[in-house]
Scaffold this active site. Structure first.
Site, PDB file in Angstrom:
ATOM      1  N   LYS A  80      -3.228  37.063   7.279  1.00  0.00           N
ATOM      2  CA  LYS A  80      -1.805  36.915   7.619  1.00  0.00           C
ATOM      3  C   LYS A  80      -0.958  37.718   6.646  1.00  0.00           C
ATOM      4  CE  LYS A  80       1.594  33.191   8.560  1.00  0.00           C
ATOM      5  NZ  LYS A  80       1.830  31.735   8.460  1.00  0.00           N
ATOM      6  N   SER A 155       4.072  29.711  12.600  1.00  0.00           N
ATOM      7  CA  SER A 155       4.325  31.121  12.303  1.00  0.00           C
ATOM      8  C   SER A 155       3.073  31.991  12.349  1.00  0.00           C
ATOM      9  CB  SER A 155       4.944  31.249  10.922  1.00  0.00           C
ATOM     10  OG  SER A 155       4.025  30.852   9.926  1.00  0.00           O
ATOM     11  N   SER A 179       2.072  25.774  10.675  1.00  0.00           N
ATOM     12  CA  SER A 179       1.907  27.191  11.033  1.00  0.00           C
ATOM     13  C   SER A 179       0.465  27.652  11.207  1.00  0.00           C
ATOM     14  CB  SER A 179       2.584  28.078   9.992  1.00  0.00           C
ATOM     15  OG  SER A 179       3.979  27.983  10.125  1.00  0.00           O
TER      16      SER A 179
END
Lengths: 531, 99
Positions: A80, A155, A179
């Site tokens: 990420k 997210s 997330s």
């Protein structure tokens, strides 16, 4: 080998160990898959073919040299873009960091590199991890592999979509209010938020420091556990890191996968279900409970009355911490610098112009909200009250642990929504995280595993939350559920996801392709079978 | 009366060093008002005797051994700087003009 990308990470590791496949072959297969489907999915902000292939070649060489290797050595991973990667652009999905090249690796990135997992690229995310849809990325949204017109959650939608679309077998995520778990639920993948402090946050760009936690993302429980073991453990560079060994998550996942869960006691959280939860989400949840009961798990309902205040408390604590953390983006030492068009270009004016141009709407909203909650006259009423609620939520958990080993709920109240549907309605977007937030407020571990497909043909998630440091038991229960469901379905849930190559080539939308459990060839498929 | 007025948002934006545009102020005032209305329930949730929790897992401060560790070189520290001069960050003027 027909298609290497369809293997589990554990299977890839086995083939690597047996010399039947090389890390370079595995890495190439995934880079090719990314080339094929990522134009449609947009899980990656940046791919790193040269870096990944060099790391893969080094892993292969180390194996030939007889080095002692980690179990996952040679299996590629996606990272990420909220995690710092030395010498490689790290944007956090924001314009303000568009050209930031970190001078160091996040500890978890260092650990995957030391374990010789080639890094395929950096995955898309809501800007600074603020959002539940990945639509708040400054670089465009990620699309859900199950239906390209829908969000992959957020997210960490990029990491979840990358594993869900077979672009990577493993990925790293971060979870501040859900997330990792919410994207896992809506993409039919697995994601775990470890106990707060169980995985280092050094090099994770901070949103809310008392809530943020790095964790593993994969397509099944064992792979998630194996990655957890690579990244977990004490780190002196993170003051909140627990100085304790990594729990035996892979061993307990294997026990669960073998069906060994008899006697575990779980509580169904009364406050996380029913009204506001989609029918298909509740149906799959109830069916999962039945499977666990058949395996000898003891199930009772548990009330956590303060959980109804978790969302409001979170939306005071998180923005307050975020407004402080994001003050570092001041246009002085790194990141974007914008000089105002008019007036004197003082430090203050440059900061104001830079943050205006560099931050997107959700980041601005949360910074302003946090500034409000912390400002004189409101601090005690809002921030102070929210911190008390945090105590009440911890007490709810503590009293639950007197009677049960773990708590369960649907991960998310609904399946994936359409792109754009909630962008102008922040509050309804925030409600996506209503079931995942309590674990962040209490620092407890949580995991989401697929529970099937709802009436709309889209994936649903089953969440397990346990006491702090009890991560291994979550993997045990999640493993048992996964094994029972895969057996019932006749294969993993993702086998019934649409063919993205055909979609990408034919220009057909995912909605046309349908995703209602086709291709599983089993009467009692993921939607629950004939009713 | 809304909890967060446009004027209030403008003041908060100034404190947060974000030069919001007029249309953003309008939009954000409405959105923040809805959000604050929804999260206001926390004020009624906990009584005065409930202690506050700032951190999920209690830890105590410890000190690392007082030994020199490698750190960033000047070049590394400056590699993403928007402006630099003589091995230092170059920043805009700190003080505004006298009125």
């Amino acid at each position: 080998m027909s298609d290497l990308t369809r293997l589990t990470a554990a299977e890839m590791a086995g083939l690597l160990a047996g010399g039947q496949v090389s890390s370079v072959e595995l890495t190439k297969a995934h880079l090719e898959r990314i080339d094929q489907v990522d134009p449609a999915v947009h899980a990656f902000l940046q791919t790193l073919p040269e870096v990944a292939l060099a790391e893969a070649a080094a892993a292969d060489q180390a194996r030939r040299d007889g080095e002692q290797l980690a179990e996952l050595a040679g299996v590629p991973v996606a990272v990420k873009d909220v995690l710092a990667t030395k010498g490689l652009r790290t944007t956090c999905g924001s314009r303000i960091l568009e050209n930031w090249i970190p001078a160091y690796d996040a500890t978890v990135v260092r650990k995957v590199r030391e374990a010789r997992l080639p890094v395929l690229g950096k995955t898309n995310m809501d800007e600074f991890a603020m959002g539940s849809s990945t639509e708040h990325s400054a670089y465009g949204p990620t699309h859900n592999p199950w239906d390209l017109e829908r969000v992959p959650g957020g997210s960490g939608g990029g990491s979840a979509a990358a594993v869900g679309a077979f672009e990577a077998p493993l990925a790293l995520g971060s979870d501040t209010g859900g997330s990792i778990r919410q994207p896992a639920a809506v993409t039919g993948t697995v994601g775990a938020k470890p106990t707060y402090g169980g995985v280092s946050r050094y090099g994770l760009v901070a949103m809310a420091s008392s809530l943020d936690q790095v964790g593993p993302v994969a397509r099944n429980v064992l792979d998630t556990a194996l990655l957890h073991e690579v990244i977990g453990g004490h780190d002196p560079m993170d003051q909140t890191s627990l100085n304790e060994p990594v729990p035996p998550v892979a061993e307990m996942a294997r026990r669960g996968l073998a069906g060994d869960v008899k006697g575990l006691r779980i509580g169904v959280v009364a406050e996380l279900g029913g009204r506001g939860y989609q029918q298909g989400v509740m149906d799959r949840f109830q069916e999962a409970l039945k499977l666990l009961a058949d395996l000898g798990v003891e199930i009772q309902e548990v009330s956590c009355p303060s959980f109804s205040y978790a969302l409001p408390a979170y939306y005071l604590i998180m923005p307050s911490e975020a407004s402080s953390n994001l003050a570092r983006f001041d246009a002085m030492r790194y990141g974007l610098r914008v000089t105002p068009a008019e007036g004197p270009a003082t430090v203050e004016a440059v900061m104001g112009a830079t943050r205006e141009a560099g931050f997107g709407p959700e980041v601005k909203r949360r910074i302003i909200l946090g500034t409000y909650a912390l400002s004189a006259g409101y601090y005690d009423a809002y921030y102070g009250s929210a911190q008390k609620v945090r105590t009440l939520i911890q007490r709810d958990f503590e009293s639950a642990w007197e009677n049960v080993d773990m708590l369960v709920s649907p991960t998310v109240p609904t399946t994936a929504f359409k792109l754009g549907e909630k962008l102008e309605d922040p509050l309804s977007m925030y409600l996506q995280d209503v079931a995942t937030i309590p674990a962040n407020l209490a620092g407890t571990p949580g995991i989401s595993v697929p529970s099937g497909l709802a009436e709309d043909g889209l994936p649903t998630g089953f969440q397990v939350v346990g006491p702090a440091r009890a991560d291994a038991y979550l993997y045990q229960l999640a493993g048992a559920l996964e094994a029972a469901l895969v057996d019932k379905w006749g294969g993993p849930l993702l086998d019934s996801a649409p063919d993205l190559v055909a979609l990408a080539a034919g220009g057909q939308t995912a909605g046309d392709a349908g995703s209602g459990g086709r291709g599983i060839g089993h009467q009692d498929g993921p939607t629950g079978g004939a009713k | 009366m809304p909890a967060i007025t446009r004027q209030e948002v403008a003041r908060l934006a100034e404190l947060a060093r974000i030069a919001l545009q007029p249309d953003e102020l309008d939009r954000m005032a409405g959105q923040l008002d809805t959000i604050v209305e929804a999260i206001r329930t926390v004020t009624e949730a906990a009584g005065g005797d409930v202690p506050a929790t700032s951190h999920p897992i209690a830890l105590v401060n410890i000190y690392r051994p007082d030994v020199v560790r490698p750190s960033l070189t000047v070049a590394q520290a400056l590699q993403s700087a928007p402006a630099e001069e003589d091995d230092q960050f170059k920043v805009p003027q700190i003080l505004g003009e006298e009125p």
